[in-house]
Design an enzyme around this catalytic site. Structure first.
Site, PDB file in Angstrom:
ATOM      1  CG  ASN A   7      -0.824  63.983   5.722  1.00  0.00           C
ATOM      2  OD1 ASN A   7      -0.461  65.115   5.423  1.00  0.00           O
ATOM      3  ND2 ASN A   7      -0.118  62.911   5.399  1.00  0.00           N
ATOM      4  CG  HIS A  43       5.091  62.017   3.793  1.00  0.00           C
ATOM      5  ND1 HIS A  43       4.576  60.777   3.480  1.00  0.00           N
ATOM      6  CD2 HIS A  43       6.346  62.021   3.286  1.00  0.00           C
ATOM      7  CE1 HIS A  43       5.475  60.080   2.817  1.00  0.00           C
ATOM      8  NE2 HIS A  43       6.562  60.816   2.687  1.00  0.00           N
ATOM      9  NE  ARG A  45       6.605  62.565  -1.010  1.00  0.00           N
ATOM     10  CZ  ARG A  45       5.377  62.367  -0.527  1.00  0.00           C
ATOM     11  NH1 ARG A  45       4.701  63.375  -0.006  1.00  0.00           N
ATOM     12  NH2 ARG A  45       4.824  61.166  -0.568  1.00  0.00           N
ATOM     13  CG  HIS A  50       3.877  68.441   0.714  1.00  0.00           C
ATOM     14  ND1 HIS A  50       4.685  67.788   1.622  1.00  0.00           N
ATOM     15  CD2 HIS A  50       3.689  67.566  -0.309  1.00  0.00           C
ATOM     16  CE1 HIS A  50       4.965  66.580   1.178  1.00  0.00           C
ATOM     17  NE2 HIS A  50       4.380  66.404   0.003  1.00  0.00           N
ATOM     18  CD  GLU A  70       2.384  59.415   6.755  1.00  0.00           C
ATOM     19  OE1 GLU A  70       1.391  58.793   7.150  1.00  0.00           O
ATOM     20  OE2 GLU A  70       2.449  59.952   5.624  1.00  0.00           O
ATOM     21  CG  HIS A 190      -2.565  56.328  -0.179  1.00  0.00           C
ATOM     22  ND1 HIS A 190      -1.454  57.139  -0.192  1.00  0.00           N
ATOM     23  CD2 HIS A 190      -3.054  56.350  -1.434  1.00  0.00           C
ATOM     24  CE1 HIS A 190      -1.260  57.609  -1.407  1.00  0.00           C
ATOM     25  NE2 HIS A 190      -2.226  57.147  -2.182  1.00  0.00           N
ATOM     26  N   GLY A 213      -5.560  62.677   4.938  1.00  0.00           N
ATOM     27  CA  GLY A 213      -5.228  64.047   4.587  1.00  0.00           C
ATOM     28  C   GLY A 213      -5.945  64.554   3.362  1.00  0.00           C
TER      29      GLY A 213
END
Length: 237
Positions: A7, A43, A45, A50, A70, A190, A213
């Site tokens: 990630n 991922h 958002r 990021h 994701e 995670h 990540g």
């Protein structure tokens, strides 16, 4: 062998903190692949704090391993995925203001919604995965959504392992067995790290992929990105 998907959100976070294009997210993804990683995860958002949507558009044609996007399947995310057709989309029910993902889907409550979203992705040739808590009932219910895989949310395991409590693996072992019994692929992610990944891998049968990540990038500050990636690959064999 369990695949390692890196990630790269934290690389984008560092870039965004200063503006400009240093570090270069696209080049970092290429280097990570050259170092041996079998996948790149992003991922994005809605606030693009990021990974930016434009990053996804630039990465999609450049990633030569597996590309995993994701995110929460809001309309703009769904459009982004369909436009860029990654290898895999991982559905995560995170709120827009969440610092990081902090819960999995209730695959019973949101069954109808997940069926609809997953069907659209699969019709476009995109493998699907649902982010879930380590609850066997959630794995069992996931099979009725049509998903290809589930991704186990591993924060609880990582916390207990750090405290010296290896029994934190037990719910994940049970979930892995359920996934195998019903024929759903298994991912995990995670707070997995060099410290806890071997024990997790050794006790979770049928683990297809881990997405790592934050810990990997933090470890790389001291040991170097190439060294850390090769260590993960060795531990995942």
């Amino acid at each position: 062998m369990t695949k390692l998907s890196v990630n790269i959100n934290k690389i984008a976070t560092l870039r965004n903190s200063r503006g400009g294009n240093v570090p270069n997210v696209l080049q970092a993804a290429k280097d990570i692949e050259n170092f041996g990683a079998e996948g790149i995860t992003v991922h994005p958002r809605p606030d693009e704090r990021h990974i930016r949507y434009q990053d996804v558009r630039e990465l999609a044609p450049a990633v030569t391993t597996e590309f995993n996007i994701e995110g929460n399947p809001i309309p703009q995310f769904i459009d982004l995925v369909l436009q860029n057709k990654p290898t895999q989309v991982t559905l995560v029910p995170d709120a827009e203001d969440a610092i990081t993902s902090n819960a999995g889907w209730d695959t019973v409550k949101h069954k109808d919604f997940l069926i609809e979203v997953i069907q659209e992705f699969k019709q476009n040739g995109i493998r699907t995965s649902i982010f879930v808590d380590p609850n066997p009932k959630q794995i069992e219910a996931a099979q009725y959504t049509g998903t290809d895989r589930v991704e186990l949310y591993t924060e609880a395991y990582a916390e207990k392992y750090a405290q010296g409590n290896k029994n934190g693996i037990l719910p994940y072992m049970e979930c892995a067995k359920v996934a195998q019994d019903i024929g759903i692929g298994l991912n995990a992610g995670h707070d997995l790290s060099l410290e806890n990944i071997r024990f997790f891998k050794e006790n979770i049968p049928g683990l297809d992929e881990v997405s790592i990540g934050h810990a990997l990038i933090a470890e790389s500050l001291y040991q170097g990105l190439e060294t850390v990636i090769k260590k993960y690959l060795q531990l995942l064999k």
